[in-house]
Design a protein around this motif. Structure first.
Motif, PDB file in Angstrom:
ATOM      1  N   PHE A   5       0.822  -1.210   0.000  1.00 55.84           N
ATOM      2  CA  PHE A   5       0.000   0.000   0.000  1.00 55.84           C
ATOM      3  C   PHE A   5       0.855   1.258   0.000  1.00 55.84           C
ATOM      4  CE2 PHE A   5      -3.342  -2.937   1.581  1.00 55.84           C
ATOM      5  CZ  PHE A   5      -4.240  -2.720   0.548  1.00 55.84           C
ATOM      6  N   SER A   6       2.009   1.185   0.635  1.00 53.35           N
ATOM      7  CA  SER A   6       2.923   2.326   0.634  1.00 53.35           C
ATOM      8  C   SER A   6       3.425   2.598  -0.787  1.00 53.35           C
ATOM      9  CB  SER A   6       4.096   2.049   1.571  1.00 53.35           C
ATOM     10  OG  SER A   6       5.047   3.073   1.470  1.00 53.35           O
ATOM     11  N   GLU A   7       3.795   1.538  -1.496  1.00 47.66           N
ATOM     12  CA  GLU A   7       4.242   1.689  -2.882  1.00 47.66           C
ATOM     13  C   GLU A   7       3.114   2.212  -3.772  1.00 47.66           C
ATOM     14  OE1 GLU A   7       6.212  -1.710  -4.620  1.00 47.66           O
ATOM     15  OE2 GLU A   7       7.156  -2.181  -2.696  1.00 47.66           O
ATOM     16  N   PHE A   8       1.910   1.683  -3.537  1.00 46.42           N
ATOM     17  CA  PHE A   8       0.760   2.139  -4.325  1.00 46.42           C
ATOM     18  C   PHE A   8       0.487   3.617  -4.085  1.00 46.42           C
ATOM     19  CE2 PHE A   8      -3.800   2.982  -4.737  1.00 46.42           C
ATOM     20  CZ  PHE A   8      -3.927   2.749  -6.098  1.00 46.42           C
ATOM     21  N   ARG A   9       0.555   4.051  -2.822  1.00 45.26           N
ATOM     22  CA  ARG A   9       0.330   5.453  -2.490  1.00 45.26           C
ATOM     23  C   ARG A   9       1.371   6.335  -3.184  1.00 45.26           C
ATOM     24  NH1 ARG A   9       1.497   7.353   3.300  1.00 45.26           N
ATOM     25  NH2 ARG A   9       3.496   7.205   2.313  1.00 45.26           N
ATOM     26  N   LYS A  10       2.640   5.924  -3.159  1.00 49.14           N
ATOM     27  CA  LYS A  10       3.684   6.693  -3.837  1.00 49.14           C
ATOM     28  C   LYS A  10       3.389   6.796  -5.336  1.00 49.14           C
ATOM     29  CE  LYS A  10       7.487   5.687  -0.688  1.00 49.14           C
ATOM     30  NZ  LYS A  10       8.761   4.961  -0.531  1.00 49.14           N
ATOM     31  N   PHE A  11       2.938   5.695  -5.910  1.00 46.14           N
ATOM     32  CA  PHE A  11       2.600   5.690  -7.338  1.00 46.14           C
ATOM     33  C   PHE A  11       1.418   6.602  -7.628  1.00 46.14           C
ATOM     34  CE2 PHE A  11      -0.281   3.901 -10.535  1.00 46.14           C
ATOM     35  CZ  PHE A  11       0.511   4.036 -11.663  1.00 46.14           C
ATOM     36  N   ALA A  12       0.385   6.496  -6.797  1.00 41.92           N
ATOM     37  CA  ALA A  12      -0.869   7.213  -7.059  1.00 41.92           C
ATOM     38  C   ALA A  12      -0.737   8.722  -6.898  1.00 41.92           C
ATOM     39  CB  ALA A  12      -1.968   6.681  -6.142  1.00 41.92           C
ATOM     40  N   VAL A  13       0.160   9.179  -6.059  1.00 39.08           N
ATOM     41  CA  VAL A  13       0.276  10.618  -5.852  1.00 39.08           C
ATOM     42  C   VAL A  13       1.414  11.239  -6.652  1.00 39.08           C
ATOM     43  CG1 VAL A  13      -0.806  10.627  -3.586  1.00 39.08           C
ATOM     44  CG2 VAL A  13       1.651  10.329  -3.747  1.00 39.08           C
ATOM     45  N   LYS A  14       2.059  10.459  -7.493  1.00 39.85           N
ATOM     46  CA  LYS A  14       3.069  11.031  -8.381  1.00 39.85           C
ATOM     47  C   LYS A  14       2.398  12.018  -9.320  1.00 39.85           C
ATOM     48  CE  LYS A  14       6.635   7.537  -8.919  1.00 39.85           C
ATOM     49  NZ  LYS A  14       7.235   6.602  -9.856  1.00 39.85           N
ATOM     50  N   GLY A  15       3.153  13.003  -9.745  1.00 44.24           N
ATOM     51  CA  GLY A  15       2.614  14.009 -10.657  1.00 44.24           C
ATOM     52  C   GLY A  15       2.078  13.414 -11.942  1.00 44.24           C
ATOM     53  N   ASN A  16       2.716  12.364 -12.437  1.00 41.72           N
ATOM     54  CA  ASN A  16       2.292  11.762 -13.701  1.00 41.72           C
ATOM     55  C   ASN A  16       0.881  11.218 -13.606  1.00 41.72           C
ATOM     56  OD1 ASN A  16       4.964  12.265 -14.069  1.00 41.72           O
ATOM     57  ND2 ASN A  16       5.535  10.190 -14.639  1.00 41.72           N
ATOM     58  N   VAL A  17       0.563  10.558 -12.503  1.00 34.38           N
ATOM     59  CA  VAL A  17      -0.764   9.958 -12.350  1.00 34.38           C
ATOM     60  C   VAL A  17      -1.817  11.057 -12.215  1.00 34.38           C
ATOM     61  CG1 VAL A  17      -2.191   8.486 -10.895  1.00 34.38           C
ATOM     62  CG2 VAL A  17       0.170   7.851 -11.365  1.00 34.38           C
ATOM     63  N   ILE A  18      -1.500  12.086 -11.458  1.00 33.28           N
ATOM     64  CA  ILE A  18      -2.440  13.194 -11.295  1.00 33.28           C
ATOM     65  C   ILE A  18      -2.663  13.874 -12.651  1.00 33.28           C
ATOM     66  CG2 ILE A  18      -2.845  15.395 -10.119  1.00 33.28           C
ATOM     67  CD1 ILE A  18      -2.884  12.918  -8.267  1.00 33.28           C
ATOM     68  N   ASP A  19      -1.574  14.114 -13.380  1.00 28.89           N
ATOM     69  CA  ASP A  19      -1.700  14.726 -14.712  1.00 28.89           C
ATOM     70  C   ASP A  19      -2.551  13.861 -15.631  1.00 28.89           C
ATOM     71  OD1 ASP A  19      -0.112  16.782 -13.838  1.00 28.89           O
ATOM     72  OD2 ASP A  19       1.709  16.058 -14.829  1.00 28.89           O
ATOM     73  N   LEU A  20      -2.335  12.559 -15.570  1.00 27.32           N
ATOM     74  CA  LEU A  20      -3.116  11.640 -16.396  1.00 27.32           C
ATOM     75  C   LEU A  20      -4.596  11.705 -16.024  1.00 27.32           C
ATOM     76  CD1 LEU A  20      -3.240   9.417 -18.527  1.00 27.32           C
ATOM     77  CD2 LEU A  20      -2.779   7.769 -16.724  1.00 27.32           C
ATOM     78  N   ALA A  21      -4.881  11.739 -14.725  1.00 30.80           N
ATOM     79  CA  ALA A  21      -6.278  11.812 -14.279  1.00 30.80           C
ATOM     80  C   ALA A  21      -6.933  13.097 -14.779  1.00 30.80           C
ATOM     81  CB  ALA A  21      -6.348  11.733 -12.760  1.00 30.80           C
ATOM     82  N   VAL A  22      -6.214  14.210 -14.676  1.00 25.42           N
ATOM     83  CA  VAL A  22      -6.758  15.478 -15.173  1.00 25.42           C
ATOM     84  C   VAL A  22      -6.982  15.385 -16.677  1.00 25.42           C
ATOM     85  CG1 VAL A  22      -6.200  17.917 -15.534  1.00 25.42           C
ATOM     86  CG2 VAL A  22      -5.799  16.871 -13.316  1.00 25.42           C
TER      87      VAL A  22
END
Length: 153
Positions: A5-22
């Motif tokens: 879950f720690s690794e997933f959280r790091k992945f999910a809050v990376k700028g790339n994922v946020i940019d992709l979601a937007v």
């Protein structure tokens, strides 16, 4: 499990994922605009030109429907290639419309970039000359000085 879950959280809050979601959300909103452009603006005149051609009715019947006593017992099995052709046609129309839109925007940007720089006012010219004199006094040759960049140094 905690490490997972720690690794997933790091992945999910990376700028790339946020940019992709937007990007996905904006893309979904843009889909509505694009669909309206094609359906409401492009297709009506195009429909006049191609005489309201609708390919969705084209199909190849693999097995006829079975009707007993006026009721359909088994539906017909059909290969609806017309839907596929209509979808391809719609894609080509949308792609062409987007191409024209992007091409127009790029040409407007090129025109804007090609505009000559605004002439400097007297104060900016005098300040640039003072800067150059000070650089020369400090032992910098004109070749060593940086070209003027509309910034006062």
């Amino acid at each position: 499990m905690v490490r997972f879950f720690s690794e997933f959280r790091k992945f999910a809050v990376k700028g790339n994922v946020i940019d992709l979601a937007v990007g996905v959300v904006i893309g979904a909103a843009f889909t509505g605009i694009t669909n309206s452009l094609v359906k409401d603006v492009i297709m009506p005149p195009l429909g006049l030109v191609v005489s309201n051609v609708d390919l969705t009715g084209l199909k190849f019947v693999l097995r006829e429907s079975v009707v007993e006593e006026g009721r359909v017992v088994a539906e017909a099995v059909t290969l609806n290639y017309g839907n596929f052709l209509q979808t391809i046609f719609n894609f080509l129309v949308i792609a062409f419309a987007i191409f024209l839109l992007v091409r127009t925007i790029n040409r407007l940007r090129e025109k804007e970039a090609a505009k000559p720089a605004l002439p400097q006012n007297k104060q900016e010219v005098l300040l640039a000359e003072i800067r150059d004199i000070l650089r020369a006094q400090n032992g910098h040759t004109p070749a060593q000085s940086t070209p003027p960049q509309n910034k006062i140094v």
